[in-house]
Motif scaffolding. Structure first.
Motif, short mmCIF file in Angstrom:
data_model
loop_
_atom_site.label_atom_id
_atom_site.label_comp_id
_atom_site.label_asym_id
_atom_site.label_seq_id
_atom_site.Cartn_x
_atom_site.Cartn_y
_atom_site.Cartn_z
N ASP A 344 0.78 -1.28 0.19
CA ASP A 344 -0.01 -0.11 -0.11
C ASP A 344 0.75 1.21 0.06
O ASP A 344 0.30 2.40 -0.35
N ARG A 462 -8.36 1.05 -4.60
CA ARG A 462 -7.44 2.18 -4.70
C ARG A 462 -7.72 2.96 -6.15
O ARG A 462 -7.58 1.99 -7.19
N ASN A 468 -7.32 5.75 -1.64
CA ASN A 468 -7.79 4.82 -0.76
C ASN A 468 -9.41 4.89 -1.01
O ASN A 468 -10.15 5.64 -0.72
#
Length: 537
Positions: A344, A462, A468
């Protein structure tokens, strides 16, 4: 006298033919100790990670392993697993023993019986058992096999000096593999950049000797380099009874996947030939030296094999966050390095402990007909047992493996994967949920601890700008062939609190009758949770 001689000749011929068939068996396993991408044997860590990820590097293949060519490497290790294709029994929540077509473990026996993935490092896989394997292992020989995770059937190759090179003795494979089906199928877990060698050995179906069923392994939603390993029979290879095939995968993208047999899928999936697979991200291997997760993610873009540029890549599997929020790789609530569901770059998918949960359903009539040589009614298929990791409530709340006696009169580890969820107080649990149901949509609701959905179908939620798209909810709904990644956050909760994860569809809260059961399990908040054993303290 002449007739008697003919009979004797026929009997002798049959024995000669059977002996030749046994000698020419095609069972085999494959797990190399080195490859071009991994010239030296990786040892990994207890959590299964390879070398720390610091970005792509170059390695030169030695003359012993290849041609001295230079390759790009991102770490990772060689991992291997062997499974059987056959049949077996499982115990439902009402005590009924139901027949299955099923995959079973032929490696990682100790880990699988403890609810762990059966995927092993090469130096573990290529080992001999400490005692001779018996029918029903590991249930039969549990204490003696504690810690043994090698490939079943490996035997010294006396034609080449007694080395372990994939040569097998077929007897242990049949002894352990027959009637040893698991529900769900043996769990698999690998890291990004691993090379995964997966061997399928077809041991046949003891309860259906009339069927000469072929089997394959299809990684659902998984990007294969070649259709040869995809498992769809008209584009690849199917495995006959008495044969083996080794599939090869290079793990490219983190996420929650699943696998199943692709021979007559409606039948084999309903009968139980479904399993779970997940790929852990490189971000787990970022050094805990203060390196920013964002910096590490940007280094991935310099590797053309895994680069994910939203400006040029229509798939854009790993969009970068808009800015560096300064997140680094630190310790979690269990005092071990924090784990992540995806790369991430901002630490937003961090968790303390993970739980793979496979949703499935069984139609007991279809299974009974499948065992009794009768035509199967596909149009009338309707699930009556609703399962989490092969169990219905209250069995879902039981720790440890479940065993079922099969028609061979031996106990087998039929449902080794628990589905009880333990979360450390103030920590987070990642639920890797997949739905392999053939006939219905399934809903799971969290009563007490809200869900945060962070990924779907092995993709981080995302947008292309890096924002996000996670969302909070108290229930998720999946159709067959879908997966979803959910985080349960126990921040603000205290130890000894108990909650439920369950289906709000009342007809799915039953075990083939009007009583409690089905899709429901318990969620416990603990002082601490061991990230490997999932034990609550």
């Amino acid at each position: 006298m002449r007739a008697s001689s003919q009979v004797k000749f026929l009997v002798v011929s049959m024995f000669i033919s059977l002996g030749a068939m046994a000698h020419a068996q095609a069972f085999r396993v494959q797990c190399p100790t080195s490859t071009s991408l991994h010239p030296s044997l990786g040892t990994g860590s207890p959590m299964g990670a390879g070398a720390a990820y610091t970005g792509p590097s170059t390695i030169t293949d030695s003359a012993a392993n290849g041609t001295g060519l230079t390759y790009t490497s991102n770490g990772g290790v060689i991992r291997c697993q062997q499974v059987s294709g056959g049949d077996g029994y499982a115990t439902m929540g009402d005590g009924n023993q139901i027949y299955m077509f099923a995959f079973g473990p032929l490696s990682g026996l100790s880990d699988i019986s403890n609810g762990l993935p059966g995927t092993q490092l090469a130096n573990v896989y290529n080992t001999m058992p400490p005692v001779p394997l018996q029918v029903g292992d590991p249930a039969t020989n549990g204490p003696a096999l504690l810690g043994y995770n090698g490939a079943v059937g490996l035997a010294p190759d006396m034609d080449y000096g007694g080395v372990i090179d994939g040569h097998v003795d077929p007897r242990p494979i049949m002894d352990v593999g027959v009637m040893n089906g698991n529900q769900p199928a043996p769990l698999m877990a690998i890291d990004e950049d691993d090379e995964f060698f997966l061997t399928l050995s077809n041991v046949g179906m003891l309860m259906r000797p009339d069927l000469f069923e072929q089997h394959t392994i299809h990684f659902h939603g998984y990007p294969n380099a070649s259709s040869f390993y995809d498992g769809v029979p008209d584009a690849s290879v199917a495995v006959d009874i008495g044969g083996s095939m080794t599939y090869y995968y290079l793990a490219p993208d983190a996420g929650t996947y699943f696998w199943h047999c692709h021979i007559t899928p409606p039948e084999h999936l309903q009968m139980g030939m479904v399993g779970q697979l997940y790929v852990r991200p490189r971000q787990n291997r970022v050094p805990t030296d203060g390196t920013h997760l964002y910096t590490s993610l940007m280094k991935q873009q310099t590797d053309l094999r895994t680069a994910s540029s939203c400006q040029s890549d229509i798939l854009c599997t790993t969009p970068q966050p808009p800015t560096d929020n300064g997140a680094t790789h630190t310790a979690n609530k269990s005092n071990s390095p924090t784990l992540y569901a995806y790369n991430d770059g901002d630490g937003s998918t961090a968790y303390d402990v993970e739980y793979p949960l496979q949703i499935h359903g069984f139609d007991p009539n279809f299974h009974f007909v499948g065992m009794t040589f009768n035509p199967e009614g596909f149009a009338d298929m309707k699930d009556k047992y609703f399962l989490l990791n092969g169990r219905s409530y209250p069995d879902t709340a039981a720790a440890g493996t479940m065993q079922t006696p099969s028609s061979d009169g031996v106990m087998h580890d039929s449902q080794p994967l628990p589905s009880i969820i333990n979360i450390p107080a103030g920590g987070r649990a990642l639920l890797r949920i997949s739905d392999l149901d053939v006939s219905e949509f399934q809903t799971l609701a969290s009563l007490g601890i809200p869900m945060k959905v962070i990924g779907q179908n092995a993709r981080l939620l995302r947008d292309e700008a890096g924002n996000n798209m996670y969302y909070g909810t108290n229930s998720i709904t999946l159709g067959g062939g879908e997966s979803i990644d959910v985080i349960l956050d126990a921040t603000g909760y205290t130890a000894r609190q108990k909650f439920f994860l369950y289906s709000p569809n009342l007809d799915h809260l039953s075990n083939d009758a009007e009583n409690f059961g089905g899709l429901m399990t318990e969620v416990n908040v603990c002082n601490a949770v061991d990230p490997i054993t999932k034990a609550c303290s």
